[in-house]
Design a protein around this motif. Sequence first.
Motif, PDB file in Angstrom:
ATOM      1  N   ASP A  68       0.830  -1.206   0.000  1.00 22.72           N
ATOM      2  CA  ASP A  68       0.000   0.000   0.000  1.00 22.72           C
ATOM      3  C   ASP A  68       0.866   1.258   0.000  1.00 22.72           C
ATOM      4  O   ASP A  68       0.517   2.273  -0.619  1.00 22.72           O
ATOM      5  N   VAL A  71       1.982   1.819  -3.547  1.00 18.95           N
ATOM      6  CA  VAL A  71       0.914   2.420  -4.359  1.00 18.95           C
ATOM      7  C   VAL A  71       0.832   3.922  -4.093  1.00 18.95           C
ATOM      8  O   VAL A  71       0.726   4.733  -5.019  1.00 18.95           O
ATOM      9  N   ASP A  74       3.712   5.783  -5.709  1.00 21.52           N
ATOM     10  CA  ASP A  74       3.487   6.035  -7.129  1.00 21.52           C
ATOM     11  C   ASP A  74       2.581   7.250  -7.327  1.00 21.52           C
ATOM     12  O   ASP A  74       2.804   8.075  -8.217  1.00 21.52           O
ATOM     13  N   GLN A 296       3.605   2.847 -12.840  1.00 17.67           N
ATOM     14  CA  GLN A 296       2.319   2.754 -13.536  1.00 17.67           C
ATOM     15  C   GLN A 296       2.383   3.422 -14.913  1.00 17.67           C
ATOM     16  O   GLN A 296       1.835   2.902 -15.891  1.00 17.67           O
ATOM     17  N   ASP A 321      -1.665  -3.911  -9.944  1.00 18.68           N
ATOM     18  CA  ASP A 321      -1.816  -2.452 -10.016  1.00 18.68           C
ATOM     19  C   ASP A 321      -0.542  -1.753 -10.480  1.00 18.68           C
ATOM     20  O   ASP A 321      -0.420  -0.532 -10.373  1.00 18.68           O
ATOM     21  N   SER A 323       2.391  -1.541  -9.242  1.00 19.08           N
ATOM     22  CA  SER A 323       2.928  -0.709  -8.158  1.00 19.08           C
ATOM     23  C   SER A 323       4.415  -0.913  -7.888  1.00 19.08           C
ATOM     24  O   SER A 323       4.986  -0.230  -7.027  1.00 19.08           O
TER      25      SER A 323
END
Length: 362
Positions: A68, A71, A74, A296, A321, A323
């Motif tokens: 997390d 993420v 990013d 990403q 995702d 990430s």
Amino acid sequence: MGTGKRGLLTAALTVVCAVTALAAPGTAFAEAARTPAPTPSGSPAAPTPPPNKDLEKVREQLDGLYHDAAVATDAYNAAEEKAKQQSAEIVSLAKKIVEGQERLKTLKNQAGAAARSQYRTGGLPPTAQFLLSADPGQFLDGAGLVLQGQQATKKLLGEMTRTQQELREYADDASAQWKKLEAGRKAKAAAKKRIERQIDAAEKLESKLKEKEKERLAKLEETAALKAQTAWLDTGVLKDTAGKASTRGEKAVRFATAQLGKPYVWGAEGPDSFDCSGLTSQAWAAAGHPVPRTSQEQWRQLAHVDVKDMRPGDLIIYFADASHVAMYVGDGAIIHAPRPGRTVTVAGAGSMPILGVVRPDA
């Protein structure tokens, strides 16, 4: 041998040794499961107790927290890049506004000069002056001058109107960019808070562990990575992979190799620390081929290639995702900046769930 050359040689040997171990299908995980070596007394060492479920849950929790955080990192990096672009656009618009204001000032001065000239001639417009002339020659000369004057006045007024319109548009654009910049700053601040919250929670969780538990946790992480790498290699994915790095790809790999041992710091892109996409983007920038800043955007914008066709220098994107990102260096190995608390290191390319592979210089 100079210290720089010794450092590069050490880094290169590290990569070679790691790659040799990582590239052998079916052996990496088996090595971890071998019988412990005998103790000095000749009797086998006591086997490590099997990991308890609680510690495995801790490992899963830590993986989730750091994922997390990645993420959010990013998102932070993306907001930072947008802020740079928007700031540059605002500066450009400000220059255009200043230039436009100077041009409008010049045009107004020209209009004022025309008005003063008309005053000196008694306030009569050029048209009236030449119509009242009794001299045919002067009449004809005046006709040409009137036409020129009318065209010049029309052109002057038109240019003033266009300049004023451009200034309004520049001001509107600058205002819009400023609003976007402010929104980006808020997004970056929110991402920063999320990152710090996730990392703080992970560190608190780890701080509750005793030293032996931390050692066992590290072994759990290593075992999980080796197991994933071995399973990936056993699929035969590298069987037909023999891609040779491009010239720029070789430069990117050399740059990444030279960063081994430097700490992971979220939002960092060198020279002393890196996050995952900071490392890959700077490696390719050093190779003379800039790529997007975030993992990403690297996944979204760069050319996709099949895993079996990958070559050293390509970037492997991880998790659904996108990430995390790493640089493939050949023989089933990657160089990457893993997470907070770790350093730039060599790892197995299949030690994490692969989303896909991208090639910056396709």
